[in-house]
Design a protein around this motif. Structure first.
Motif, PDB file in Angstrom:
ATOM      1  N   ASN A   1       0.834  -1.193   0.000  1.00  0.00           N
ATOM      2  CA  ASN A   1       0.000   0.000   0.000  1.00  0.00           C
ATOM      3  C   ASN A   1       0.876   1.252   0.000  1.00  0.00           C
ATOM      4  OD1 ASN A   1      -1.213   2.213   2.116  1.00  0.00           O
ATOM      5  ND2 ASN A   1      -2.792   1.450   0.729  1.00  0.00           N
ATOM      6  N   LEU A   2       0.427   2.285  -0.690  1.00  0.00           N
ATOM      7  CA  LEU A   2       1.143   3.557  -0.765  1.00  0.00           C
ATOM      8  C   LEU A   2       0.230   4.693  -0.315  1.00  0.00           C
ATOM      9  CD1 LEU A   2       3.505   5.441  -1.770  1.00  0.00           C
ATOM     10  CD2 LEU A   2       2.310   5.464  -3.992  1.00  0.00           C
ATOM     11  N   ASN A   3       0.755   5.565   0.540  1.00  0.00           N
ATOM     12  CA  ASN A   3       0.079   6.800   0.934  1.00  0.00           C
ATOM     13  C   ASN A   3       0.987   7.982   0.630  1.00  0.00           C
ATOM     14  OD1 ASN A   3      -2.575   6.419   2.304  1.00  0.00           O
ATOM     15  ND2 ASN A   3      -1.373   5.032   3.584  1.00  0.00           N
ATOM     16  N   VAL A   4       0.428   9.007   0.004  1.00  0.00           N
ATOM     17  CA  VAL A   4       1.167  10.236  -0.276  1.00  0.00           C
ATOM     18  C   VAL A   4       0.266  11.415   0.078  1.00  0.00           C
ATOM     19  CG1 VAL A   4       2.291  11.670  -2.019  1.00  0.00           C
ATOM     20  CG2 VAL A   4       2.521   9.187  -2.119  1.00  0.00           C
ATOM     21  N   GLY A   5       0.837  12.426   0.720  1.00  0.00           N
ATOM     22  CA  GLY A   5       0.074  13.618   1.053  1.00  0.00           C
ATOM     23  C   GLY A   5       0.873  14.884   0.807  1.00  0.00           C
ATOM     24  N   LEU A   6       0.240  15.872   0.179  1.00  0.00           N
ATOM     25  CA  LEU A   6       0.813  17.199   0.017  1.00  0.00           C
ATOM     26  C   LEU A   6      -0.030  18.173   0.831  1.00  0.00           C
ATOM     27  CD1 LEU A   6       1.464  17.222  -3.845  1.00  0.00           C
ATOM     28  CD2 LEU A   6       3.104  16.701  -2.019  1.00  0.00           C
ATOM     29  N   HIS A   7       0.606  19.194   1.393  1.00  0.00           N
ATOM     30  CA  HIS A   7      -0.159  20.103   2.241  1.00  0.00           C
ATOM     31  C   HIS A   7       0.408  21.516   2.173  1.00  0.00           C
ATOM     32  CE1 HIS A   7       2.865  20.495   5.535  1.00  0.00           C
ATOM     33  NE2 HIS A   7       3.240  19.298   5.123  1.00  0.00           N
ATOM     34  N   TYR A   8      -0.469  22.483   2.465  1.00  0.00           N
ATOM     35  CA  TYR A   8      -0.076  23.889   2.516  1.00  0.00           C
ATOM     36  C   TYR A   8      -0.984  24.590   3.518  1.00  0.00           C
ATOM     37  CZ  TYR A   8       0.766  28.748   1.132  1.00  0.00           C
ATOM     38  OH  TYR A   8       1.077  30.085   1.129  1.00  0.00           O
ATOM     39  N   THR A   9      -0.396  25.372   4.416  1.00  0.00           N
ATOM     40  CA  THR A   9      -1.141  26.132   5.417  1.00  0.00           C
ATOM     41  C   THR A   9      -0.720  27.584   5.355  1.00  0.00           C
ATOM     42  OG1 THR A   9      -1.315  24.229   6.904  1.00  0.00           O
ATOM     43  CG2 THR A   9      -1.659  26.398   7.866  1.00  0.00           C
ATOM     44  N   LYS A  10      -1.696  28.472   5.282  1.00  0.00           N
ATOM     45  CA  LYS A  10      -1.435  29.915   5.281  1.00  0.00           C
ATOM     46  C   LYS A  10      -2.051  30.518   6.529  1.00  0.00           C
ATOM     47  CE  LYS A  10       0.034  33.815   3.494  1.00  0.00           C
ATOM     48  NZ  LYS A  10      -0.070  34.576   4.754  1.00  0.00           N
ATOM     49  N   GLY A  11      -1.248  31.247   7.281  1.00  0.00           N
ATOM     50  CA  GLY A  11      -1.743  31.876   8.494  1.00  0.00           C
ATOM     51  C   GLY A  11      -1.328  33.330   8.578  1.00  0.00           C
ATOM     52  N   ASP A  12      -2.231  34.188   8.997  1.00  0.00           N
ATOM     53  CA  ASP A  12      -1.871  35.568   9.270  1.00  0.00           C
ATOM     54  C   ASP A  12      -2.839  36.146  10.291  1.00  0.00           C
ATOM     55  OD1 ASP A  12      -3.968  37.463   7.780  1.00  0.00           O
ATOM     56  OD2 ASP A  12      -3.547  35.762   6.473  1.00  0.00           O
ATOM     57  N   GLY A  13      -2.313  37.019  11.110  1.00  0.00           N
ATOM     58  CA  GLY A  13      -3.154  37.610  12.143  1.00  0.00           C
ATOM     59  C   GLY A  13      -2.370  38.573  12.999  1.00  0.00           C
ATOM     60  N   TYR A  14      -3.045  39.101  14.010  1.00  0.00           N
ATOM     61  CA  TYR A  14      -2.435  40.096  14.866  1.00  0.00           C
ATOM     62  C   TYR A  14      -3.207  40.169  16.179  1.00  0.00           C
ATOM     63  CZ  TYR A  14      -6.460  42.988  13.685  1.00  0.00           C
ATOM     64  OH  TYR A  14      -7.739  43.448  13.545  1.00  0.00           O
ATOM     65  N   TYR A  15      -2.597  40.839  17.148  1.00  0.00           N
ATOM     66  CA  TYR A  15      -3.344  41.210  18.336  1.00  0.00           C
ATOM     67  C   TYR A  15      -2.972  42.633  18.716  1.00  0.00           C
ATOM     68  CZ  TYR A  15       0.707  40.569  21.400  1.00  0.00           C
ATOM     69  OH  TYR A  15       1.925  40.686  21.999  1.00  0.00           O
ATOM     70  N   GLN A  16      -3.921  43.328  19.308  1.00  0.00           N
ATOM     71  CA  GLN A  16      -3.723  44.692  19.766  1.00  0.00           C
ATOM     72  C   GLN A  16      -3.859  44.728  21.278  1.00  0.00           C
ATOM     73  OE1 GLN A  16      -5.659  46.901  15.835  1.00  0.00           O
ATOM     74  NE2 GLN A  16      -6.428  47.385  17.863  1.00  0.00           N
ATOM     75  N   GLU A  17      -3.092  45.614  21.906  1.00  0.00           N
ATOM     76  CA  GLU A  17      -3.213  45.740  23.345  1.00  0.00           C
ATOM     77  C   GLU A  17      -2.756  47.112  23.815  1.00  0.00           C
ATOM     78  OE1 GLU A  17      -0.832  42.983  25.504  1.00  0.00           O
ATOM     79  OE2 GLU A  17       0.921  43.253  24.239  1.00  0.00           O
ATOM     80  N   TYR A  18      -3.382  47.535  24.890  1.00  0.00           N
ATOM     81  CA  TYR A  18      -3.069  48.801  25.532  1.00  0.00           C
ATOM     82  C   TYR A  18      -1.971  48.554  26.561  1.00  0.00           C
ATOM     83  CZ  TYR A  18      -3.998  53.331  27.816  1.00  0.00           C
ATOM     84  OH  TYR A  18      -3.907  54.597  28.322  1.00  0.00           O
ATOM     85  N   LYS A  19      -0.899  49.333  26.490  1.00  0.00           N
ATOM     86  CA  LYS A  19       0.216  49.210  27.428  1.00  0.00           C
ATOM     87  C   LYS A  19       0.447  50.576  28.074  1.00  0.00           C
ATOM     88  CE  LYS A  19       2.097  45.804  27.628  1.00  0.00           C
ATOM     89  NZ  LYS A  19       1.750  44.545  28.357  1.00  0.00           N
ATOM     90  N   ASP A  20       0.612  50.563  29.380  1.00  0.00           N
ATOM     91  CA  ASP A  20       0.778  51.835  30.078  1.00  0.00           C
ATOM     92  C   ASP A  20       2.233  52.046  30.493  1.00  0.00           C
ATOM     93  OD1 ASP A  20       0.753  49.786  31.965  1.00  0.00           O
ATOM     94  OD2 ASP A  20       0.011  51.108  33.552  1.00  0.00           O
ATOM     95  N   GLY A  21       2.638  53.321  30.500  1.00  0.00           N
ATOM     96  CA  GLY A  21       3.962  53.703  30.980  1.00  0.00           C
ATOM     97  C   GLY A  21       5.104  53.068  30.229  1.00  0.00           C
ATOM     98  N   ARG A  22       5.028  53.034  28.920  1.00  0.00           N
ATOM     99  CA  ARG A  22       6.074  52.394  28.121  1.00  0.00           C
ATOM    100  C   ARG A  22       7.144  53.401  27.705  1.00  0.00           C
ATOM    101  NH1 ARG A  22       6.180  46.694  27.627  1.00  0.00           N
ATOM    102  NH2 ARG A  22       4.552  46.239  29.137  1.00  0.00           N
ATOM    103  N   LYS A  23       8.397  52.951  27.689  1.00  0.00           N
ATOM    104  CA  LYS A  23       9.497  53.794  27.235  1.00  0.00           C
ATOM    105  C   LYS A  23       9.389  53.975  25.721  1.00  0.00           C
ATOM    106  CE  LYS A  23      12.734  52.354  30.875  1.00  0.00           C
ATOM    107  NZ  LYS A  23      14.033  51.692  31.165  1.00  0.00           N
ATOM    108  N   LEU A  24       9.303  55.219  25.279  1.00  0.00           N
ATOM    109  CA  LEU A  24       9.095  55.500  23.859  1.00  0.00           C
ATOM    110  C   LEU A  24      10.244  54.990  23.000  1.00  0.00           C
ATOM    111  CD1 LEU A  24       7.674  59.117  24.139  1.00  0.00           C
ATOM    112  CD2 LEU A  24       6.409  56.992  23.821  1.00  0.00           C
ATOM    113  N   ILE A  25      11.456  55.068  23.537  1.00  0.00           N
ATOM    114  CA  ILE A  25      12.617  54.674  22.737  1.00  0.00           C
ATOM    115  C   ILE A  25      12.554  53.197  22.360  1.00  0.00           C
ATOM    116  CG2 ILE A  25      14.098  54.103  24.704  1.00  0.00           C
ATOM    117  CD1 ILE A  25      16.416  55.406  23.140  1.00  0.00           C
TER     118      ILE A  25
END
Length: 743
Positions: A304-328
């Motif tokens: 018996n023979l098994n063959v598999g091809l695959h492709y996954t595309k992922g993209d995303g982000y998260y946003q968050e509020y941060k206090d008292g951060r050094k601007l530099i």
């Protein structure tokens, strides 16, 4: 509104297909070859500990919770949930090992993220509705594709084709405005060779934890051609998630002041009336699309023979509020207001990623009366960009470009493996098993990290270029003593490379090391038509194990560090009773000892201005491994009679330490949780079946936490130490009503 319209259209189309084909003869016997990638699975003669989970078992509890919660009753498994109700960001741990150490495949294709090694089930909403069956192997298991299995491996097979056309609707609604809508349709067999199936799902909840809203959408499509010896299947499935952050967890003091559901994520300020205000878009957003092309061919009854091809595309982000951060640190210069220089400010940042993962797998299997042998392998490549932007700065007077990256780096990973495994019947019921795998990995990260290097007064530079070559042999014996009794034993070697976070969260002068595992397993099973018994002894000896420290990085991910010598040992006990009267009793328990030998803590300190002070080494001797309870018990009573089904599931999890120092202030208390499920199935004209039911989660309203974080530091002097911890509170008694209609 569009999602509901799509659901309705899909359901109406399916009903049309069903009505047009109902009169055709679809009861004839058809012997067609289905696509099954089973070379990485254990069989009854394989000397490893494993549990098979059927489609029917999944369906009886698949009312909206993520897939880890559907597996929580399997031996040595525990689950966690950020939102507190099993939907959104959830994880599964087996034998105390976390998600980065559990190999997961779908149709033999790796599902683990190539860099983090974890599976983010939130990106696979309602995937259980498209799973045909699953196998969970505990320990090193058999050779598989993708990330190394250091605690368990989960092998999923997606749905096979149906001879008849069908349509199905599953819906649920309950506490915390939780709801799920799933529509499944299939054409049945067309012209004796073709079949097409589709699923569309929508899941949402407000969550138990404050503002922990979750919105999930997914689809699954497959089309296949089948004949007596060959099958080809094209599958695509995707998930889209939007979740409000709930990963800060709450301290005991915060719970005392604000309640168990308190969530500090997104906190901006507290006004003069003592009212806290939160950033509304403190969310995680991600879309993942998967494509698989699978070929299965029988040359003869033996080959018996098994063959598999695959492709996954992922993209995303998260946003968050941060206090008292050094601007530099965000690529911005200080500015002046009324003659004062402003170096810190509140801001909103966006961290994003854009990646792809693709490759191929294969296996060739030979079977005769005594020998079952497979040779297989995989070659995969990952390419991912990580970058961050600043969207808003409080009272900022300079120019702010929200499309400008303040950090960016790129990671690539090539992962190839070859394995050869064989099971040979020696005679007298004794089978010998041998399994050899070679795995080669190259991993590169280049660019700026998102962390500041105070020594260079700039963002950390990433120049990681690693190569790993692992040889993982396994061997064992299985003795089928008679029809009912079986004894087995095995020894396995496994290796695993560090994750991305092990590099980026660790110290630059102490790069993480690869891990090695020696896994010893000895088991016994008894089975007849109404009784199943089993016991499995294990000893997992680790070198340089990457154990969780209890700390979290800035995006809520657990931090791990190497420890030279550690082990996990225990016994897993299982029993099942099924009587003709419809009563069923399943129970399993794990008694274990999970320890680090001669654990040395590095205690870091700060002065009054929060400047770093030198770390202090503290030897704690032998300690508990974090998040590894010594006792787990699962119990299920079930009863079925003329369409009526009732089950009571209970889980007891012993105390856990959230750090590796055995500090009582870093402890998760033991908990005992029970779920009651009631359902009734009946038929109506022109409907195959209708099932209505209700599930009561946490029946006895246990107040418990199943996850958290812990840390400590010293202030000015090592003798002045401070411990802190956060706890992931879980929902009390809550209810989901559910209905399933099959056409």
């Amino acid at each position: 509104m569009k999602r509901h319209a799509m659901t309705g259209c899909l359901l109406l189309a399916a009903l049309g297909v069903y009505a047009q084909t109902q009169g055709k003869d679809s009861l004839r016997v058809v012997n067609l070859q289905e696509v099954e990638i089973i070379s990485t699975r254990a069989t009854g003669n394989t000397p490893v500990a494993f549990t098979n989970v059927t489609k029917e078992e999944l369906k009886k509890q698949n009312f909206g919770q993520d897939l880890p919660y559907l597996l929580s009753m399997t031996p040595s498994a525990i689950t966690t949930s950020d939102a507190g109700a099993g939907i959104g960001y959830t994880t599964l741990r087996v034998r105390g090992t976390d998600a980065t150490r559990i190999n997961v495949t779908a149709n033999g294709i790796p599902i683990n993220d190539a860099e983090s090694h974890a599976v983010f089930w939130v990106n696979l909403p309602d995937f259980a509705s498209s799973v045909k069956d699953m196998q969970i192997q505990r320990g090193a298991g058999t050779s598989t594709n993708g990330a190394g299995a250091f605690g368990a491996s989960i092998n999923m097979q997606t749905g096979d084709f149906s001879l008849k056309p069908y349509a199905e609707f599953n819906g649920s609604y309950g506490s915390f405005n939780t709801h799920k809508e799933t529509v499944k349709v299939g054409t049945g067999l067309i012209d004796g060779h073709w079949s097409f199936d589709a699923r569309l799902s929508n899941i949402a909840t407000d969550g138990y934890i404050d503002r922990a809203e979750v919105g999930l959408n997914s689809y699954y499509l497959q089309g296949g051609y089948y004949n007596d010896n060959t099958s080809i299947k094209l599958i695509t499935f995707a998930g889209k998630e939007r979740t409000y952050h709930a990963w800060n967890y709450a301290s005991k003091e915060e719970m005392e002041e604000f309640g168990r559901r308190y969530n500090s994520c997104g906190l901006m300020f507290t006004d003069d009336n003592g009212v806290q205000h939160f950033y509304e878009d403190q969310t995680d957003n991600y879309t993942q699309k998967n494509y698989q092309l699978l070929l299965n061919h029988n040359f003869t009854s033996q080959w018996n023979l098994n063959v598999g091809l695959h492709y996954t595309k992922g993209d995303g982000y998260y946003q968050e509020y941060k206090d008292g951060r050094k601007l530099i640190e965000y690529g911005m210069q200080p500015y002046e207001v009324n003659g004062e220089t402003v170096k810190k400010s509140d801001l909103v940042r966006k961290k994003a990623m854009d990646n792809w993962f693709g490759g191929g797998i294969f296996s060739v299997t030979y079977k005769n009366d005594r020998l079952n042998a497979s040779v297989g392998g995989a070659l995969n490549r990952y390419d991912g960009d990580h970058f961050g932007r600043v969207l808003w700065v409080k009272n900022y007077l300079g120019y702010l470009n929200p499309d400008n990256d303040y950090y960016r780096n790129n990671a690539t990973k090539n992962d190839g493996n070859l394995y050869l495994k064989a099971n040979y019947e020696l005679g007298g019921g004794v089978s010998a098993y041998a399994d050899m795998q070679y795995r080669h990995i190259t991993y590169k990260i280049n660019g700026d990290n998102d962390k500041w290097n105070s020594a260079t007064n700039a963002l950390q530079k990433l120049g990681i270029n690693e190569k790993f070559d692992f040889f993982n042999p396994k061997a064992g014996l299985s003795w089928q003593i008679n029809r009912n009794n079986r004894l087995y034993g095995s020894f396995s070697v496994a290796h695993k490379e560090p994750t991305r976070n092990n590099y980026t969260d660790g110290l630059l002068n102490e790069p993480p090391k690869a891990e090695r595992l020696f896994d010893y397993e000895l088991g016994y099973t008894y089975a007849n038509s109404w009784l199943n018994l089993g016991a499995n002894l294990y000893y997992m000896d680790y070198k340089d194990q990457l154990v969780l420290t209890g700390e979290l990085n800035e995006i809520g991910e657990a931090i791990a560090a190497n420890v030279p010598d550690s082990y996990r040992m225990g016994i897993e006990l299982m029993a099942g009773l099924k009587l003709p009267c419809g009563f069923q009793w399943d129970i399993n328990a794990t008694l274990s000892k999970n320890r680090i030998k001669n654990f040395v803590e590095t205690l870091y300190g700060y002065d009054d201005e929060w400047n770093d002070l030198p770390g202090v080494k503290i030897n704690h001797g032998t300690t508990h491994i974090a998040f590894s309870p010594d006792f787990i018990l699962n119990n299920r009573f079930g009863y079925a009679y003329k369409g009526f089904e009732a089950s009571l599931q209970s889980q007891y999890v012993g105390k856990q330490y959230m750090s590796n120092m055995d500090i009582e202030d870093h402890r998760l208390d033991a908990y005992f949780v029970s779920n009651l499920n009631l359902a009734y199935t009946f038929k109506l004209p022109r409907l195959k079946s209708v099932t209505v039911g209700c599930t009561v989660y946490n029946l006895f309203n246990e107040k418990y936490e199943n996850n958290g974080w812990a840390s400590r530091y010293y202030k000015n002097s090592p003798q002045i130490q401070s411990n802190s911890a956060g706890y992931a509170a879980q929902a009390g008694t809550n209810v989901l009503g559910h209905v399933s209609i099959r056409f």
